[in-house]
Design an enzyme around this catalytic site. Structure first.
Site, PDB file in Angstrom:
ATOM      1  N   TYR A 137       0.829  -1.223   0.000  1.00 39.80           N
ATOM      2  CA  TYR A 137       0.000   0.000   0.000  1.00 39.80           C
ATOM      3  C   TYR A 137       0.856   1.262   0.000  1.00 39.80           C
ATOM      4  CZ  TYR A 137      -4.147  -2.721  -0.024  1.00 39.80           C
ATOM      5  OH  TYR A 137      -5.134  -3.583  -0.441  1.00 39.80           O
TER       6      TYR A 137
ATOM      7  N   ARG B 146       1.704   1.939  -3.542  1.00 42.24           N
ATOM      8  CA  ARG B 146       0.574   2.523  -4.292  1.00 42.24           C
ATOM      9  C   ARG B 146       0.275   3.948  -3.835  1.00 42.24           C
ATOM     10  NH1 ARG B 146      -3.980  -1.626  -3.653  1.00 42.24           N
ATOM     11  NH2 ARG B 146      -5.105  -0.037  -4.815  1.00 42.24           N
TER      12      ARG B 146
ATOM     13  N   HIS C 141     -14.862   1.570  -1.738  1.00 38.09           N
ATOM     14  CA  HIS C 141     -13.823   0.690  -1.179  1.00 38.09           C
ATOM     15  C   HIS C 141     -12.789   1.471  -0.389  1.00 38.09           C
ATOM     16  CE1 HIS C 141     -14.905  -2.446  -4.449  1.00 38.09           C
ATOM     17  NE2 HIS C 141     -15.713  -2.474  -3.414  1.00 38.09           N
TER      18      HIS C 141
ATOM     19  N   THR D   2     -13.873   0.135 -15.589  1.00 32.66           N
ATOM     20  CA  THR D   2     -13.902  -0.962 -14.624  1.00 32.66           C
ATOM     21  C   THR D   2     -14.141  -2.286 -15.343  1.00 32.66           C
ATOM     22  OG1 THR D   2     -15.019  -1.902 -12.690  1.00 32.66           O
ATOM     23  CG2 THR D   2     -16.367  -0.512 -14.105  1.00 32.66           C
TER      24      THR D   2
ATOM     25  N   ASN E 131     -14.828   2.028 -21.771  1.00 34.18           N
ATOM     26  CA  ASN E 131     -13.721   1.161 -21.376  1.00 34.18           C
ATOM     27  C   ASN E 131     -12.746   1.030 -22.541  1.00 34.18           C
ATOM     28  OD1 ASN E 131     -12.088  -1.128 -20.524  1.00 34.18           O
ATOM     29  ND2 ASN E 131     -13.670  -1.476 -18.980  1.00 34.18           N
TER      30      ASN E 131
ATOM     31  N   CYS F  84     -10.814   6.351 -21.779  1.00 37.75           N
ATOM     32  CA  CYS F  84     -11.919   7.220 -21.310  1.00 37.75           C
ATOM     33  C   CYS F  84     -11.483   8.672 -21.222  1.00 37.75           C
ATOM     34  CB  CYS F  84     -12.462   6.729 -19.976  1.00 37.75           C
ATOM     35  SG  CYS F  84     -11.270   6.745 -18.617  1.00 37.75           S
TER      36      CYS F  84
HETATM   37  C1  BV8 Z   1     -18.335  -8.050  -0.046  1.00 42.42           C
HETATM   38  C2  BV8 Z   1      -9.655  -2.171  -2.211  1.00 42.42           C
HETATM   39  C3  BV8 Z   1     -19.959  -8.807   1.463  1.00 42.42           C
HETATM   40  C4  BV8 Z   1      -8.365  -2.767  -1.872  1.00 42.42           C
HETATM   41  C5  BV8 Z   1     -10.816  -3.712  -3.652  1.00 42.42           C
HETATM   42  C6  BV8 Z   1     -15.851 -14.717  -1.006  1.00 42.42           C
HETATM   43  C7  BV8 Z   1     -15.827 -14.116   0.231  1.00 42.42           C
HETATM   44  C8  BV8 Z   1     -16.265 -12.818   0.439  1.00 42.42           C
HETATM   45  C9  BV8 Z   1     -16.697 -12.075  -0.627  1.00 42.42           C
HETATM   46  C10 BV8 Z   1     -16.678 -12.655  -1.867  1.00 42.42           C
HETATM   47  C11 BV8 Z   1     -16.286 -13.967  -2.084  1.00 42.42           C
HETATM   48  N1  BV8 Z   1     -16.408 -14.248  -3.416  1.00 42.42           N
HETATM   49  C12 BV8 Z   1     -16.845 -13.145  -4.063  1.00 42.42           C
HETATM   50  C13 BV8 Z   1     -17.035 -12.199  -3.139  1.00 42.42           C
HETATM   51  C14 BV8 Z   1     -17.457 -10.878  -3.355  1.00 42.42           C
HETATM   52  C15 BV8 Z   1     -16.170 -10.090  -3.559  1.00 42.42           C
HETATM   53  C16 BV8 Z   1     -15.892 -10.095  -5.033  1.00 42.42           C
HETATM   54  O1  BV8 Z   1     -16.593  -9.445  -5.761  1.00 42.42           O
HETATM   55  N2  BV8 Z   1     -14.865 -10.860  -5.449  1.00 42.42           N
HETATM   56  C17 BV8 Z   1     -14.588 -10.924  -6.872  1.00 42.42           C
HETATM   57  C18 BV8 Z   1     -13.071 -11.040  -7.084  1.00 42.42           C
HETATM   58  C19 BV8 Z   1     -15.360 -12.113  -7.432  1.00 42.42           C
HETATM   59  N3  BV8 Z   1     -16.443  -8.766  -3.071  1.00 42.42           N
HETATM   60  C20 BV8 Z   1     -16.070  -8.438  -1.834  1.00 42.42           C
HETATM   61  O2  BV8 Z   1     -15.404  -9.112  -1.080  1.00 42.42           O
HETATM   62  C21 BV8 Z   1     -16.600  -7.070  -1.416  1.00 42.42           C
HETATM   63  N4  BV8 Z   1     -17.265  -7.249  -0.170  1.00 42.42           N
HETATM   64  O3  BV8 Z   1     -18.828  -8.681  -0.951  1.00 42.42           O
HETATM   65  O4  BV8 Z   1     -18.788  -8.048   1.245  1.00 42.42           O
HETATM   66  C22 BV8 Z   1     -21.077  -7.842   1.609  1.00 42.42           C
HETATM   67  C23 BV8 Z   1     -21.581  -7.209   0.490  1.00 42.42           C
HETATM   68  C24 BV8 Z   1     -22.659  -6.358   0.655  1.00 42.42           C
HETATM   69  C25 BV8 Z   1     -23.207  -6.163   1.921  1.00 42.42           C
HETATM   70  C26 BV8 Z   1     -22.671  -6.811   3.023  1.00 42.42           C
HETATM   71  C27 BV8 Z   1     -21.601  -7.652   2.881  1.00 42.42           C
HETATM   72  C28 BV8 Z   1     -15.469  -6.120  -1.194  1.00 42.42           C
HETATM   73  C29 BV8 Z   1     -14.617  -6.030  -2.437  1.00 42.42           C
HETATM   74  C30 BV8 Z   1     -13.599  -4.938  -2.223  1.00 42.42           C
HETATM   75  C31 BV8 Z   1     -12.239  -5.397  -2.681  1.00 42.42           C
HETATM   76  N5  BV8 Z   1     -11.351  -4.256  -2.602  1.00 42.42           N
HETATM   77  N6  BV8 Z   1     -10.025  -2.635  -3.541  1.00 42.42           N
HETATM   78  C32 BV8 Z   1      -7.295  -2.194  -2.744  1.00 42.42           C
HETATM   79  O5  BV8 Z   1      -7.528  -1.199  -3.443  1.00 42.42           O
HETATM   80  O6  BV8 Z   1      -6.208  -2.780  -2.702  1.00 42.42           O
HETATM   81  S1  BV8 Z   1     -11.164  -4.362  -5.174  1.00 42.42           S
HETATM   82  C33 BV8 Z   1     -10.377  -3.511  -6.426  1.00 42.42           C
HETATM   83  O7  BV8 Z   1     -10.818  -4.153  -7.623  1.00 42.42           O
HETATM   84  C34 BV8 Z   1     -10.801  -2.076  -6.645  1.00 42.42           C
HETATM   85  O8  BV8 Z   1     -11.126  -1.404  -5.476  1.00 42.42           O
HETATM   86  C35 BV8 Z   1     -11.986  -2.128  -7.557  1.00 42.42           C
HETATM   87  O9  BV8 Z   1     -13.158  -1.944  -6.853  1.00 42.42           O
HETATM   88  C36 BV8 Z   1     -12.021  -3.539  -7.973  1.00 42.42           C
HETATM   89  C37 BV8 Z   1     -12.305  -3.650  -9.420  1.00 42.42           C
HETATM   90  O10 BV8 Z   1     -11.201  -3.175 -10.097  1.00 42.42           O
HETATM   91  P1  BV8 Z   1     -11.448  -2.177 -11.305  1.00 42.42           P
HETATM   92  O11 BV8 Z   1     -11.594  -0.820 -10.752  1.00 42.42           O
HETATM   93  O12 BV8 Z   1     -12.535  -2.669 -12.172  1.00 42.42           O
HETATM   94  O13 BV8 Z   1     -10.047  -2.286 -12.010  1.00 42.42           O
HETATM   95  P2  BV8 Z   1      -9.563  -3.445 -12.994  1.00 42.42           P
HETATM   96  O14 BV8 Z   1      -8.078  -3.353 -13.076  1.00 42.42           O
HETATM   97  O15 BV8 Z   1     -10.204  -4.733 -12.643  1.00 42.42           O
HETATM   98  O16 BV8 Z   1     -10.166  -2.993 -14.385  1.00 42.42           O
HETATM   99  C38 BV8 Z   1      -9.724  -1.772 -14.947  1.00 42.42           C
HETATM  100  C39 BV8 Z   1     -10.548  -1.573 -16.182  1.00 42.42           C
HETATM  101  O17 BV8 Z   1     -10.204  -0.325 -16.733  1.00 42.42           O
HETATM  102  C40 BV8 Z   1     -10.290  -2.626 -17.244  1.00 42.42           C
HETATM  103  O18 BV8 Z   1     -11.533  -3.072 -17.750  1.00 42.42           O
HETATM  104  C41 BV8 Z   1      -9.490  -1.862 -18.312  1.00 42.42           C
HETATM  105  O19 BV8 Z   1      -9.821  -2.320 -19.625  1.00 42.42           O
HETATM  106  C42 BV8 Z   1      -9.996  -0.474 -18.125  1.00 42.42           C
HETATM  107  N7  BV8 Z   1      -9.079   0.596 -18.528  1.00 42.42           N
HETATM  108  C43 BV8 Z   1      -7.732   0.646 -18.367  1.00 42.42           C
HETATM  109  N8  BV8 Z   1      -7.281   1.826 -18.853  1.00 42.42           N
HETATM  110  C44 BV8 Z   1      -8.362   2.536 -19.294  1.00 42.42           C
HETATM  111  C45 BV8 Z   1      -9.511   1.738 -19.089  1.00 42.42           C
HETATM  112  N9  BV8 Z   1     -10.754   2.135 -19.437  1.00 42.42           N
HETATM  113  C46 BV8 Z   1     -10.869   3.365 -20.007  1.00 42.42           C
HETATM  114  N10 BV8 Z   1      -9.809   4.182 -20.225  1.00 42.42           N
HETATM  115  C47 BV8 Z   1      -8.560   3.805 -19.898  1.00 42.42           C
HETATM  116  N11 BV8 Z   1      -7.516   4.643 -20.129  1.00 42.42           N
END
Ligand code: BV8
Ligand code: ZN
Length: 279
Positions: free
Chosen positions: A75, A78, A136, A227, A252, A270
Site C-alpha cells: 500500500y 501505491r 472501497h 472498470t 472502457n 476514457c
Molecule cells: C463483499 C480495495 C460482502 C483494496 C478492492 C468470497 C468471500 C467474500 C466475498 C466474496 C467472495 N467471493 C466473491 C465475493 C465478493 C467479492 C468479489 O466481488 N470478489 C470478486 C473477485 C469475485 N467482493 C467483496 O469481497 C466485497 N465485499 O462482498 O462483502 C457484503 C456485500 C454487501 C453487503 C454486506 C456484505 C469487497 C470487495 C472490495 C475489494 N477491494 N479494492 C485495494 O484497493 O487494494 S477491489 C479492487 O478491484 C478495486 O477497489 C476495484 O473496486 C475492484 C475492481 O477493479 P477495477 O476498478 O474494475 O479495475 P480493474 O483493473 O479490474 O479494471 C480496470 C478496467 O479499466 C479494465 O476493464 C481496463 O480495460 C480499463 N481501462 C484501463 N485503462 C483505461 C480503461 N478504461 C478506459 N480508459 C482507460 N484509459
C-alpha cells in the site's frame, strides 16, 4: 446482433447525447481505468497489480493479520504512485458535469479536480458535499486496528513511516521484506496501536452501500467507466439501473464483464471518450 441474437450496444455518440440530455438522475460507477491515464496502475488489465501480486495475499484482512509488513509495503508503494498522479481529462469531464460518482477505485487521482469543480476552488475540503461516494475506501486513509478506537485519518505523509521509506523498488520486484516489525509500521495517531490502510479488503463490507442504493434506485442513466465490472456489489449497479428502465453506457479501453448488455459501449481511453461524450 451478437451471436446470442441480443442487440449489440449502440456506439452512436449522437444518440447517447440525446439520452444524456434527457436524463434526470445520472450516476457514474468509476473503476481503476478512470485513473490509468494519471499513471495509477489498474488491477487486472495489462500491467495490472493483480497480474503481479496475488490479490488474496495482499488485499484481505487475513493477509494483513498474517503479515502486515508485506501488506503495508504494497500500500505504501501505491500511495507513493498516487501522490505523483495528476487528474486527467476524464476526471475533468466528470467533475465539470458534476455527476454523482460511485467510485470503487481506492487510489483516486481525481480529488483535486473534483474539489476545484465542486467548490470552485482546489483547496476545498474533499469531504464537503462533493458528489463522490467511495465504496472501497481511500488509499490515503490510515485506520486504527483497534475496535475500541477506530480512529481514521486522511494522511498523505510520504513515506507514511520511516521503515517503509525506500521499499518501493523491492515492491516493484515483488520482493517485499516480510520482516519489518509491527512496532516500525504505521501506528494510530490516537492510541498508538498498529494502523492499517483504510481500504475495503475482499470479504469486508463495502462502505456507503445505503447511499449507493439510493443513488442507483433513482438513476435513469448509469455511466460505467474504466472498470472490469468483476467485483461485487459494485458490478451489480448498472444491471439494477437497467432493470428499472434506465440506460447504461460503458466507457472502457477493452471489452469488460457484461458490457454486451449495455445500451451504449464506447471503447477507447476514457480520457478521450468521456470528454467527447460529456462535452
Ligand atoms: C463483499 C480495495 C460482502 C483494496 C478492492 C468470497 C468471500 C467474500 C466475498 C466474496 C467472495 N467471493 C466473491 C465475493 C465478493 C467479492 C468479489 O466481488 N470478489 C470478486 C473477485 C469475485 N467482493 C467483496 O469481497 C466485497 N465485499 O462482498 O462483502 C457484503 C456485500 C454487501 C453487503 C454486506 C456484505 C469487497 C470487495 C472490495 C475489494 N477491494 N479494492 C485495494 O484497493 O487494494 S477491489 C479492487 O478491484 C478495486 O477497489 C476495484 O473496486 C475492484 C475492481 O477493479 P477495477 O476498478 O474494475 O479495475 P480493474 O483493473 O479490474 O479494471 C480496470 C478496467 O479499466 C479494465 O476493464 C481496463 O480495460 C480499463 N481501462 C484501463 N485503462 C483505461 C480503461 N478504461 C478506459 N480508459 C482507460 N484509459
Ligand atoms: Zn487507535
Amino acid at each position: 446482433m451478437s451471436d446470442s441474437g441480443a442487440l449489440e450496444p449502440s456506439r452512436d455518440m449522437a444518440e447517447f447525447k440525446r439520452v444524456l440530455n434527457g436524463a434526470k438522475n445520472i450516476i457514474a460507477v468509476c473503476g481503476a481505468g478512470l485513473s490509468a491515464a494519471s499513471g495509477i496502475p489498474t488491477f487486472r488489465g495489462a500491467g495490472g497489480l493483480w497480474r503481479k501480486y496475488k490479490a488474496m495475499s495482499l488485499a484481505t484482512p487475513e493477509a494483513f493479520a498474517e503479515n502486515p509488513s508485506l501488506v503495508w509495503q504494497f500500500y505504501h508503494y501505491r500511495r507513493e504512485k498516487a501522490l505523483l498522479a495528476e487528474p486527467n481529462s476524464a476526471h475533468d469531464a466528470l467533475a465539470k458535469f458534476s455527476i454523482p460518482a460511485i467510485r470503487h477505485q481506492t487510489a483516486p487521482a481525481m480529488d483535486r479536480v473534483w474539489k476545484a469543480h465542486a467548490q470552485g476552488n482546489a483547496d476545498a475540503d474533499p469531504a464537503a458535499n462533493t458528489p463522490l461516494l467511495e465504496m472501497h475506501g481511500r488509499i490515503f486513509d490510515v485506520m486504527c486496528t483497534s475496535n475500541f478506537c477506530g480512529h481514521v485519518e486522511y494522511d498523505k505523509t510520504s513515506p507514511i513511516c520511516e521503515a517503509l521509506g525506500g521499499t518501493e523498488e523491492a515492491v516493484e520486484k515483488n520482493a517485499m521484506d516480510a520482516t519489518i516489525p509491527k512496532s516500525k509500521l504505521p501506528r494510530c495517531k490516537k492510541c498508538n496501536v498498529l494502523a492499517r490502510p483504510g481500504v475495503v479488503w475482499f470479504g469486508e463490507q463495502p462502505i456507503n452501500l445505503d447511499k449507493n442504493d439510493e443513488l442507483v434506485a433513482a438513476a435513469d442513466l448509469c455511466l460505467v467507466i474504466g472498470t472490469s465490472s468483476t467485483v461485487y456489489p459494485a458490478a451489480m449497479y448498472a444491471g439494477l439501473v437497467q432493470m428499472q428502465g434506465g440506460k447504461v453506457a460503458v466507457f472502457n479501453l477493452d471489452r469488460s464483464e457484461g458490457d454486451d448488455e449495455a445500451d451504449f459501449l464506447f471503447l477507447g481511453p476514457c480520457e478521450e471518450t468521456l470528454p467527447e461524450a460529456l462535452g
